[in-house]
Write a protein that holds these residues in place. Sequence first.
Motif, PDB file in Angstrom:
ATOM      1  N   GLU A 160      57.472  46.811   7.362  1.00  0.00           N
ATOM      2  CA  GLU A 160      58.906  47.108   7.570  1.00  0.00           C
ATOM      3  C   GLU A 160      59.525  47.701   6.308  1.00  0.00           C
ATOM      4  OE1 GLU A 160      57.601  44.132   8.385  1.00  0.00           O
ATOM      5  OE2 GLU A 160      57.466  44.694  10.506  1.00  0.00           O
ATOM      6  N   ARG A 161      58.964  47.313   5.172  1.00  0.00           N
ATOM      7  CA  ARG A 161      59.516  47.768   3.893  1.00  0.00           C
ATOM      8  C   ARG A 161      59.520  49.292   3.758  1.00  0.00           C
ATOM      9  NH1 ARG A 161      58.103  44.270  -1.351  1.00  0.00           N
ATOM     10  NH2 ARG A 161      59.064  45.557  -2.934  1.00  0.00           N
ATOM     11  N   ALA A 162      58.546  49.934   4.388  1.00  0.00           N
ATOM     12  CA  ALA A 162      58.474  51.406   4.312  1.00  0.00           C
ATOM     13  C   ALA A 162      59.253  52.070   5.443  1.00  0.00           C
ATOM     14  CB  ALA A 162      57.017  51.848   4.365  1.00  0.00           C
ATOM     15  N   GLN A 163      59.534  51.294   6.492  1.00  0.00           N
ATOM     16  CA  GLN A 163      60.168  51.880   7.682  1.00  0.00           C
ATOM     17  C   GLN A 163      61.590  52.364   7.406  1.00  0.00           C
ATOM     18  OE1 GLN A 163      58.467  52.124  10.931  1.00  0.00           O
ATOM     19  NE2 GLN A 163      57.115  52.065   9.165  1.00  0.00           N
ATOM     20  N   GLY A 164      61.976  53.403   8.122  1.00  0.00           N
ATOM     21  CA  GLY A 164      63.349  53.877   8.039  1.00  0.00           C
ATOM     22  C   GLY A 164      63.626  54.722   6.810  1.00  0.00           C
ATOM     23  N   VAL A 165      62.662  54.791   5.897  1.00  0.00           N
ATOM     24  CA  VAL A 165      62.883  55.556   4.674  1.00  0.00           C
ATOM     25  C   VAL A 165      62.382  56.983   4.863  1.00  0.00           C
ATOM     26  CG1 VAL A 165      62.381  55.700   2.204  1.00  0.00           C
ATOM     27  CG2 VAL A 165      62.618  53.466   3.292  1.00  0.00           C
ATOM     28  N   CYS A 166      61.183  57.113   5.442  1.00  0.00           N
ATOM     29  CA  CYS A 166      60.617  58.451   5.637  1.00  0.00           C
ATOM     30  C   CYS A 166      59.765  58.407   6.903  1.00  0.00           C
ATOM     31  CB  CYS A 166      59.781  58.854   4.429  1.00  0.00           C
ATOM     32  SG  CYS A 166      58.314  57.843   4.188  1.00  0.00           S
ATOM     33  N   SER A 167      59.155  59.531   7.231  1.00  0.00           N
ATOM     34  CA  SER A 167      58.255  59.564   8.377  1.00  0.00           C
ATOM     35  C   SER A 167      57.009  58.732   8.056  1.00  0.00           C
ATOM     36  CB  SER A 167      57.882  61.030   8.654  1.00  0.00           C
ATOM     37  OG  SER A 167      56.612  61.107   9.225  1.00  0.00           O
ATOM     38  N   CYS A 168      56.764  57.686   8.832  1.00  0.00           N
ATOM     39  CA  CYS A 168      55.636  56.775   8.553  1.00  0.00           C
ATOM     40  C   CYS A 168      54.812  56.577   9.815  1.00  0.00           C
ATOM     41  CB  CYS A 168      56.158  55.393   8.155  1.00  0.00           C
ATOM     42  SG  CYS A 168      57.012  55.340   6.619  1.00  0.00           S
ATOM     43  N   GLU A 169      53.501  56.730   9.686  1.00  0.00           N
ATOM     44  CA  GLU A 169      52.623  56.464  10.829  1.00  0.00           C
ATOM     45  C   GLU A 169      51.554  55.483  10.401  1.00  0.00           C
ATOM     46  OE1 GLU A 169      50.756  60.316  11.651  1.00  0.00           O
ATOM     47  OE2 GLU A 169      52.574  61.088  10.698  1.00  0.00           O
ATOM     48  N   ALA A 170      51.372  54.434  11.186  1.00  0.00           N
ATOM     49  CA  ALA A 170      50.296  53.483  10.887  1.00  0.00           C
ATOM     50  C   ALA A 170      49.178  53.667  11.902  1.00  0.00           C
ATOM     51  CB  ALA A 170      50.839  52.069  10.933  1.00  0.00           C
ATOM     52  N   HIS A 171      47.941  53.650  11.426  1.00  0.00           N
ATOM     53  CA  HIS A 171      46.772  53.809  12.298  1.00  0.00           C
ATOM     54  C   HIS A 171      45.872  52.600  12.155  1.00  0.00           C
ATOM     55  CE1 HIS A 171      47.600  57.991  13.452  1.00  0.00           C
ATOM     56  NE2 HIS A 171      48.306  57.941  12.326  1.00  0.00           N
ATOM     57  N   HIS A 172      45.780  51.830  13.216  1.00  0.00           N
ATOM     58  CA  HIS A 172      44.990  50.597  13.195  1.00  0.00           C
ATOM     59  C   HIS A 172      43.536  50.934  13.536  1.00  0.00           C
ATOM     60  CE1 HIS A 172      44.807  46.097  14.521  1.00  0.00           C
ATOM     61  NE2 HIS A 172      44.213  46.332  13.375  1.00  0.00           N
ATOM     62  N   GLU A 173      42.623  50.445  12.695  1.00  0.00           N
ATOM     63  CA  GLU A 173      41.197  50.715  12.928  1.00  0.00           C
ATOM     64  C   GLU A 173      40.539  49.440  13.439  1.00  0.00           C
ATOM     65  OE1 GLU A 173      39.236  52.167   9.372  1.00  0.00           O
ATOM     66  OE2 GLU A 173      37.403  51.258  10.127  1.00  0.00           O
ATOM     67  N   THR A 174      40.134  49.465  14.686  1.00  0.00           N
ATOM     68  CA  THR A 174      39.499  48.265  15.255  1.00  0.00           C
ATOM     69  C   THR A 174      38.050  48.527  15.651  1.00  0.00           C
ATOM     70  OG1 THR A 174      40.305  48.871  17.433  1.00  0.00           O
ATOM     71  CG2 THR A 174      41.672  47.317  16.188  1.00  0.00           C
ATOM     72  N   CYS A 175      37.651  49.799  15.684  1.00  0.00           N
ATOM     73  CA  CYS A 175      36.268  50.132  16.092  1.00  0.00           C
ATOM     74  C   CYS A 175      35.897  51.458  15.429  1.00  0.00           C
ATOM     75  CB  CYS A 175      36.177  50.258  17.611  1.00  0.00           C
ATOM     76  SG  CYS A 175      37.242  51.543  18.257  1.00  0.00           S
TER      77      CYS A 175
END
Length: 266
Positions: A160-175
């Motif tokens: 959340e700390r990075a959210q709302g500041v700039c364009s942010c994309e998180a990519h979860h690696e599960t496999c």
Amino acid sequence: MFGNACQDTTVKSLTRFGKGEGDGEFIELTLEHPGLDNAAWKLWKPGQFVMVRPESFGLDPLMGRPFSITSADEEQGISIFFQVMGQGTRKLASLKPGEPVTLWGPLGNAFAVRKDTPTLVLAGGIGIAPFYEYVKRHEQPENLRMIFGHRPPLACYNWERAQGVCSCEAHHETCRQDLMDFIALIEETVPQYCNDGLIIACGPLPFLETIKKVADQHGGRAQLSLENRMACGVGACLGCVCDHKTEGPVSVCARGPVFWSDEIEL
Ligand SMILES: Cc1cc2nc3c(=O)[nH]c(=O)nc-3n(C[C@H](O)[C@H](O)[C@H](O)COP(=O)(O)OP(=O)(O)OC[C@H]3O[C@@H](n4cnc5c(N)ncnc54)[C@H](O)[C@@H]3O)c2cc1C
Ligand code: FES
């Protein structure tokens, strides 16, 4: 680049963000700010790091441990965000408010900031630590795009700390397929910033190797923060060297930890 000092401080707080299956806990440790007697603390920049050695290390481990500075503010304190990996971070995780800690810093160099330039921020896992403040301080966050790859759940990363500041994309690696997709995203995105953009990255070595390979292929340069194992943190023990193409072996702690990708061998 900056002066640095060894100062005694105390633990202010520990915030726990949980752990993934098989992964160590993620913790934000905040220390009392040692004060601005050392002017370098007024000037610190994201990318710089501290060596942290609580008194509770005793003689085991002997040396402090390096961590990126997540934030440093005379009122709020100095924060690092770490993952429990071994004996040193286990001891850091058991600290209580008020316990004494020796701190060296701020050490090393920092990521470049070009407010008018499209900037790609690439974070892998705990490599996100220096970027919360980087994006927060940026004068034109609309020029920033942050891509974050992670294996443990997002909840571990204070995202959340990075959210709302700039364009942010998180990519979860599960496999394995997620990893392949993430590499494909890097291969597609890095070239877009190779001509007149800025690329900055921090994360595990294979992640940095991929970024360097793609930047090299497209005649671009990326700034990579190396997390070599360190002992002294100030260029005295040569325990952290990397291969610099023109200067030969250089200390990551004193010459880095941030290097242009075309200057070094990984
Ligand atoms: C400039 C810099 C900034 C860093 N910033 C952060 C940060 O913000 N947050 C964070 O969680 N970690 C960061 N690290 C890594 C952190 O220093 C190590 O995780 C920590 O030193 C491990 O100490 P330990 O005593 O718990 O582990 P040890 O008992 O020393 O080692 C446990 C395991 O971790 C491995 N290990 C130890 N150090 C490293 C390393 N540097 N890279 C990869 N594997 C390692 C060992 O090989 C071993 O398998 C940074 C490192 C550097 C050099
Ligand atoms: S850790 Fe001693 S020279 Fe870098």
